[in-house]
Design a protein around this motif. Structure first.
Motif, PDB file in Angstrom:
ATOM      1  N   VAL A  32      35.925  39.395 -36.594  1.00 23.26           N
ATOM      2  CA  VAL A  32      36.442  38.520 -37.563  1.00 23.26           C
ATOM      3  C   VAL A  32      35.068  37.026 -37.223  1.00 23.26           C
ATOM      4  O   VAL A  32      35.250  36.139 -38.461  1.00 23.26           O
ATOM      5  CB  VAL A  32      37.784  37.842 -37.456  1.00 23.26           C
ATOM      6  N   LEU A  33      33.836  37.357 -36.401  1.00 22.29           N
ATOM      7  CA  LEU A  33      33.036  35.933 -36.089  1.00 22.29           C
ATOM      8  C   LEU A  33      32.573  35.268 -37.269  1.00 22.29           C
ATOM      9  O   LEU A  33      32.543  34.605 -37.531  1.00 22.29           O
ATOM     10  CB  LEU A  33      32.839  36.333 -35.241  1.00 22.29           C
ATOM     11  N   THR A  88      33.455  35.726 -40.690  1.00 20.29           N
ATOM     12  CA  THR A  88      34.163  35.165 -41.786  1.00 20.29           C
ATOM     13  C   THR A  88      34.718  34.301 -40.887  1.00 20.29           C
ATOM     14  O   THR A  88      35.672  32.757 -42.161  1.00 20.29           O
ATOM     15  CB  THR A  88      35.295  36.118 -41.359  1.00 20.29           C
ATOM     16  N   LEU A  89      34.533  33.246 -39.991  1.00 21.86           N
ATOM     17  CA  LEU A  89      35.670  31.792 -40.165  1.00 21.86           C
ATOM     18  C   LEU A  89      34.775  31.119 -40.316  1.00 21.86           C
ATOM     19  O   LEU A  89      33.267  30.854 -40.169  1.00 21.86           O
ATOM     20  CB  LEU A  89      35.701  31.976 -38.287  1.00 21.86           C
ATOM     21  N   ASP A  90      35.999  29.684 -41.156  1.00 24.34           N
ATOM     22  CA  ASP A  90      34.959  29.111 -41.233  1.00 24.34           C
ATOM     23  C   ASP A  90      34.773  27.205 -40.620  1.00 24.34           C
ATOM     24  O   ASP A  90      35.039  27.471 -39.056  1.00 24.34           O
ATOM     25  CB  ASP A  90      36.292  27.622 -42.241  1.00 24.34           C
ATOM     26  N   ARG A 129      42.002  20.511 -45.313  1.00 21.06           N
ATOM     27  CA  ARG A 129      41.801  21.941 -44.659  1.00 21.06           C
ATOM     28  C   ARG A 129      41.368  23.106 -45.459  1.00 21.06           C
ATOM     29  O   ARG A 129      40.731  23.778 -45.576  1.00 21.06           O
ATOM     30  CB  ARG A 129      42.794  22.556 -43.619  1.00 21.06           C
ATOM     31  N   GLU A 151      40.548  19.608 -40.321  1.00 22.46           N
ATOM     32  CA  GLU A 151      41.581  19.193 -40.162  1.00 22.46           C
ATOM     33  C   GLU A 151      42.007  18.113 -39.651  1.00 22.46           C
ATOM     34  O   GLU A 151      41.398  17.706 -38.897  1.00 22.46           O
ATOM     35  CB  GLU A 151      41.810  20.370 -38.669  1.00 22.46           C
ATOM     36  N   ASP A 201      44.919  26.722 -36.393  1.00 20.26           N
ATOM     37  CA  ASP A 201      44.272  27.087 -36.994  1.00 20.26           C
ATOM     38  C   ASP A 201      44.578  28.699 -37.561  1.00 20.26           C
ATOM     39  O   ASP A 201      44.392  29.598 -36.707  1.00 20.26           O
ATOM     40  CB  ASP A 201      42.536  26.434 -37.991  1.00 20.26           C
ATOM     41  N   PRO A 202      44.054  28.639 -39.624  1.00 24.07           N
ATOM     42  CA  PRO A 202      44.585  29.801 -39.987  1.00 24.07           C
ATOM     43  C   PRO A 202      43.130  30.880 -39.479  1.00 24.07           C
ATOM     44  O   PRO A 202      43.527  31.350 -38.728  1.00 24.07           O
ATOM     45  CB  PRO A 202      44.993  29.554 -41.332  1.00 24.07           C
ATOM     46  N   ASP A 203      42.587  30.517 -39.187  1.00 24.83           N
ATOM     47  CA  ASP A 203      41.002  31.090 -38.736  1.00 24.83           C
ATOM     48  C   ASP A 203      41.803  31.714 -37.212  1.00 24.83           C
ATOM     49  O   ASP A 203      40.559  32.377 -37.051  1.00 24.83           O
ATOM     50  CB  ASP A 203      39.834  30.558 -39.256  1.00 24.83           C
ATOM     51  N   LYS A 247      43.254  34.468 -37.003  1.00 19.19           N
ATOM     52  CA  LYS A 247      43.221  35.227 -37.291  1.00 19.19           C
ATOM     53  C   LYS A 247      42.017  36.071 -35.694  1.00 19.19           C
ATOM     54  O   LYS A 247      42.060  37.537 -35.947  1.00 19.19           O
ATOM     55  CB  LYS A 247      41.948  35.283 -38.688  1.00 19.19           C
ATOM     56  N   VAL A 248      41.531  35.127 -35.130  1.00 24.12           N
ATOM     57  CA  VAL A 248      40.411  35.909 -34.441  1.00 24.12           C
ATOM     58  C   VAL A 248      41.645  36.038 -33.240  1.00 24.12           C
ATOM     59  O   VAL A 248      41.057  37.163 -32.289  1.00 24.12           O
ATOM     60  CB  VAL A 248      39.268  34.669 -32.731  1.00 24.12           C
ATOM     61  N   ALA A 297      43.353  39.510 -34.185  1.00 22.50           N
ATOM     62  CA  ALA A 297      41.891  41.028 -33.627  1.00 22.50           C
ATOM     63  C   ALA A 297      41.995  40.852 -32.128  1.00 22.50           C
ATOM     64  O   ALA A 297      41.705  42.051 -31.881  1.00 22.50           O
ATOM     65  CB  ALA A 297      40.724  40.294 -33.930  1.00 22.50           C
TER      66      ALA A 297
END
Lengths: 370, 370
Positions: free
Chosen positions: A4-5, A7-9, A324, A330, B38-40, B43-44, B47
């Motif tokens: 997922v790396l 796709t990270l913001d 965000r 953040e 954080d939502p990201d 996500k990590v 996973a």
């Protein structure tokens, strides 16, 4: 497979930790790993200890980063010093001092508290009065309360136990690097911080320092420390021993990052860094005052942790969501009774820069003007 | 000011941990830090949990990396399950099982041991005999002994307590990713590993997994876990809760590295990785046999941890020095009674590659031919 790396913001971290990390610190973390007894690893460790002594203003031999986050620093400080039945006094005015009460109680300490309302610094006379009533092995204070935005008067509180056999334990997870800390002058016996606040390193290390008196108290324990991983008497043999005695495998890539970040800080100069945090705090307060926000803390406001009450008609949580989602910034919300009522904004390390503050101010203006 | 970072050697890590780290893992570690809620970040974390369940072959809900090194995994497993007076049986045949005895004893457990000589796997019948004598709350085994080069028969030992209320605790710090681990099929209740061995991530995380039976035992404790930082009942609320409940600040850059490394491993395929470790072990054994070295372990030799006795006339410590100084290769020496007598060579993760093995063999040949 895929990660997922990608796709990270890339988020501007303006909550009170973790804070933005300088590119050269991130780069340092990706240097090749070294073995935990390699001469080059020991070179890094020696340099780190010298840097930490400079930043903490201490001559303590036992000064090194604990292999865990700031909370591991708290656990380390209490578990090495407490034996069941020991009396501990905690100055309690926020989430992290409440955590101290919990940590110490689990270890069998008899814990008393001196409380002050969230958002106000503790009164010296209250601590003094309680110390007069009973003898304590440990007096524990949180320097910078991430939950409330208050810096407690750590130097003045320390005066109350100077020369006594009460050990002075200070949490400066959210202070070190952003505001002055003087471990030796303030008579601190057990000290810890966190890497991810004003030091601007990713989370994962807890710089710590222990005085001779603290080490003496540890050596006089009736029982071994009930935590092998965080036993300071063993860990110190790895940091200071000749030869070094293996304890646990050093998280060396985190050391690289901390080493680079401390170099950044010491190259700037501590006083310059503190002045920068203060100036950026003021820049933030001025900008938000113009938009109708008011600082929650009236006395003892920490420059590095800022709680703001939004103007009428502005919902704190909706604003956080807008920041965000629309601006990739953040900030944090209120904790406990302050949930939904305040914004918590960090002015920490690499976040205490004009570009970061101005980007945040512009984004807030856009979010609330809709 | 200046750092020592520019002066560090790039060392080929052929000790049994830390192991070489793939470039994409080091690169992942230098991605921008994210906040712990954080939502990201979540996500990590999601996973990572899925990847760890795949690598550990488990359906356990409570499967995540502990924020500390492998030893923190050991501390976590014992401190969450032990209350004072609990009976624990440790299979002891190396440094790390001795550490288990120390960790559990400090927590007030009554610890018995089944011993076998260093360098030989434990005998199933010895464990069985001891289990018949006394009821134990926990049976603890080190899968891969980094100190001796033995893989203990973890699956077979687990059969002895299947269906009983004895919890099966397994340390596979040096095994996971290099040899097969089947947490569910082997009936393991408390499991931990380390990031820096066959997973080829820098040190700093301890992947762990706990069965329903282990979680049930934790929920029935008479007293709170005497370690707030490592309390699994609190940490799981952060990893699984909806919403996530903050516990301690996630060491997110280490998570990036672990996530990338697990992706590398799962993309290759577990069976292919195990076969590669075995083949590279054989390549090393063949090459060193040609030079007169012999494998210390005769039965149950771990492919990923290799102890070699040098031929007459070759001093193990001098050889290690030559490898590090002249060839920038790290191998380890013997521990305890084996100090100075053996070389310990890791064939782990990214070190289990033909280029690494051949570079080491060539360097050893050069060092001993002088």
């Amino acid at each position: 497979m895929s990660t997922v790396l990608g796709t990270l913001d890339h988020v501007l971290l303006m909550a009170p930790g973790p804070s933005p990390v300088a590119p050269n610190v991130l780069q340092a973390m990706s240097l090749p790993t070294l073995g935990h007894l390699d001469p080059d690893c020991i070179k890094v460790m020696d340099a780190l200890q010298d840097q930490l002594r400079a930043v903490c203003k201490t001559e303590n031999a036992v000064t090194f980063p604990i292999s865990g986050t700031g909370s591991a620093g708290m656990e380390t400080s209490f578990v090495n010093l407490i034996e069941p039945g020991d009396a501990v006094l905690v100055v309690n005015n926020g989430v992290f001092s409440s955590r101290m009460v919990e940590v110490a109680s689990r270890l069998g300490a008899e814990v008393d508290v001196v409380e002050s309302p969230w958002g106000t610094p503790v009164k010296i006379e209250d601590v003094k009065a309680q110390l007069a009533k009973k003898h304590y092995k440990i007096l524990a204070v949180v320097h910078a309360e991430t939950s409330t935005g208050v810096n407690n008067p750590v130097a003045e509180i320390g005066e109350l136990v100077k020369g006594s056999d009460t050990l002075y334990l200070v949490d400066s997870v959210a202070g070190l690097g952003g505001v002055d800390v003087q471990v030796d002058n303030w008579g601190i016996d057990a000290f810890y911080s966190g890497s991810q606040k004003c030091l601007s390193v990713p989370p994962g290390l807890a710089p710590a320092s222990f005085s001779e008196a603290a080490m003496d108290a540890m050596s006089k324990r009736k029982n071994k420390v009930p935590n092998w991983y965080l036993d300071v008497s063993l860990i110190r043999k790895y940091w200071e021993g000749s030869p070094r005695v293996y304890h646990h495998t050093a998280p060396i890539n985190m050391y690289y990052g901390l080493h680079q970040a401390l170099d950044n800080l010491l190259t700037e100069g501590l006083d310059a860094a503190f002045a920068r945090h203060k100036a950026m705090h003021q820049r933030l307060v001025d900008g938000l005052s113009d938009m109708g926000f008011s600082l929650y803390v009236k006395e003892g406001a920490a420059p590095q942790v800022n709680l703001f009450v939004p103007p009428a008609g502005v919902d704190a949580n909706a604003l956080r969501g807008c920041l965000r989602e629309k601006h990739k910034i953040e900030v944090a919300g209120g904790l406990g009774a302050l949930a939904g009522k305040v914004l918590r904004v960090g002015v920490m390390g690499e976040g205490a820069r004009p570009e970061a503050i101005d980007k945040l101010l512009t984004a807030i203006r856009t979010c609330i003007s809709k």
